[in-house]
Design a protein around this motif. Structure first.
Motif, short mmCIF file in Angstrom:
data_model
loop_
_atom_site.label_atom_id
_atom_site.label_comp_id
_atom_site.label_asym_id
_atom_site.label_seq_id
_atom_site.Cartn_x
_atom_site.Cartn_y
_atom_site.Cartn_z
N GLY A 323 119.65 -164.94 -129.73
CA GLY A 323 119.80 -166.25 -129.11
C GLY A 323 119.01 -167.35 -129.79
N GLY A 324 118.89 -167.28 -131.12
CA GLY A 324 118.15 -168.30 -131.84
C GLY A 324 116.65 -168.17 -131.77
N ILE A 325 116.15 -167.04 -131.25
CA ILE A 325 114.72 -166.78 -131.14
C ILE A 325 114.39 -165.54 -131.96
CG2 ILE A 325 112.77 -166.38 -129.59
CD1 ILE A 325 114.21 -169.00 -129.05
N ALA A 326 113.36 -165.65 -132.81
CA ALA A 326 112.84 -164.49 -133.53
C ALA A 326 111.73 -163.86 -132.69
CB ALA A 326 112.31 -164.90 -134.90
N TYR A 327 111.88 -162.59 -132.36
CA TYR A 327 110.88 -161.85 -131.60
C TYR A 327 110.17 -160.88 -132.54
CZ TYR A 327 113.30 -163.59 -127.44
OH TYR A 327 113.85 -164.40 -126.48
N LEU A 328 108.84 -160.95 -132.56
CA LEU A 328 108.04 -160.12 -133.44
C LEU A 328 107.02 -159.34 -132.63
CD1 LEU A 328 108.24 -163.26 -134.82
CD2 LEU A 328 107.41 -161.97 -136.77
N GLY A 329 106.96 -158.03 -132.84
CA GLY A 329 105.92 -157.23 -132.23
C GLY A 329 104.63 -157.39 -133.01
#
Length: 390
Positions: A323-329
């Motif tokens: 959704g246009g968001i980069a999620y990084l652990g």
């Protein structure tokens, strides 16, 4: 995309150099611990987190002018107590079964209905330090060929293998013998890379580390410190910029690969004791290591789109874009970072779950549009199921 080396200790600006010289002897005894923390995201001693001159300690630097989607607050739907041992990556089969790699045990685990079972041990894996059984990727034609790709450390090197996933009469999954697809990637106790993913073009992208061979990342003929682009059979993909397997160079230790909705490739990367990065990857581009880190605006090098000056706040590992968001652990940072993307730019990161669940190794999109987070704490480890965005 790195910050130029400086003569003062990491995180010491001009006004603090006199003080830095006075405490240099004290820092010496911490050096080994800091090196390990920078490589693995392991917790370091208190008070050792560096800062970049002009940047508040721990402040992640994106582009504040970016007009990007608002970041929806993720919520945890379920915690799956899967009794995992150093999980590193996961993929979802078409039927919704998750397969998870365990770095230290070389085991592949299958998860159905919230329960984990052992599929088998991948032979010839030699765990050690940051090496072992690492990234996983499904063939784009899995329904037809049933092939799972894995990145693994052996006695000699890091390599990519393919494994056929079959089914027994009772419906349980079986594993065939691994076949080497690509070998010769340098190995070491640290900086082994390990993330693999198929891109929208049908080619396999492989993130490697410099394996402590600092001469390799700037050499387009070497495999260390690169993102590789391979055909499914392991041959260099057609159109690669250097006529070999190399797609981009100048990397220290690539940990995450993901594509946005427009097909642009992004990668997360460990910095040394400063400058963890989120990079927009371009074919043939040079991301600077070991000459520079972060976003120094140096000719010939690509700047990072997001820089975390303090590795204590991040050490970014698995990456997913949704959704246009980069999620990084974040490993050492023990949180989930969410970075809004807009075209080729990235906005200011937002942190979630800070300190709540410990080290987060991987972020995986689920078949229903949600996310899984894999932890890397004191075993046993678990998975967090995040609700799909509305």
């Amino acid at each position: 995309m790195r910050r130029p080396p400086v003569s003062a200790p990491h995180g010491v600006n001009g006004s603090n150099r006199t003080k830095a010289r006075r405490i240099a002897a004290g820092l010496t005894c911490l050096a080994a611990c800091l090196v390990l923390a920078a490589c693995t995201g392991a917790p370091g001693p208190p008070g050792t987190s560096p800062a970049v001159a002009g940047t508040s300690p721990g402040a992640a630097v994106g582009n504040p002018a970016v007009t990007a989607p608002a970041v929806p607050a993720p919520t945890v739907q379920e915690r799956l107590e899967l009794q995992l041992d150093t999980p590193w990556a996961a993929v979802f089969l078409p039927d919704g079964t998750a397969i998870i790699s365990e770095r230290g045990t070389a085991l592949l685990k299958a998860v159905r209905d919230g329960k984990a079972t052992t599929l088998g041990e991948v032979p010839d894996v030699v765990p050690g330090g940051e090496g072992g059984l690492l990234g996983l990727a499904l063939s784009p034609h899995f329904d037809a060929d049933r092939v799972l790709y894995a990145y693994m450390t052996t006695q000699e090197d890091n390599r990519v293998v393919m494994i056929t996933v079959g089914s027994s009469a009772d419906g349980s999954l079986t594993l065939g013998q691994p076949q080497t697809v690509f070998s010769g990637i340098p190995k070491a106790g640290t900086h082994n890379g390990g993330r693999i993913r198929f891109g929208p073009d049908g080619f396999l992208y492989v993130g490697t580390g410099d394996a402590q061979r600092r001469e390799q990342p700037q050499d387009p003929g070497a495999l260390g410190g690169k993102i590789l682009r391979l055909s499914p059979d392991g041959s260099p993909a057609p159109g690669n910029p250097f006529g070999n397997a190399v797609y981009s160079l100048g990397h220290r230790n690539v940990q995450g690969l993901a594509w946005d909705e427009s097909g642009r490739l992004w990668a997360s990367e460990f910095g040394p004791d400063v400058d963890d990065e989120l990079n927009l990857i371009l074919p043939g581009a040079n991301y600077g290591w070991p000459d520079v880190t972060g976003a120094p605006h140096r000719a010939g090098f690509q700047d990072a789109k997001v820089v975390w000056p303090s590795t204590r706040e991040s050490s970014p590992s698995g990456l997913e874009i949704l959704g246009g968001i980069a999620y990084l652990g974040a490993l050492r940072g023990e949180r989930l970072w969410a970075v809004p993307l807009h075209g080729t730019e990235a906005g200011s990161p937002v942190a979630y779950f800070t300190g709540e669940y410990g080290r987060i190794r991987d972020v995986i999109r689920t078949p229903n549009g949600g996310l899984w987070l894999l932890t890397n704490n004191q075993n046993p480890d678990f998975a967090l199921v995040l609700r799909p965005s509305p």
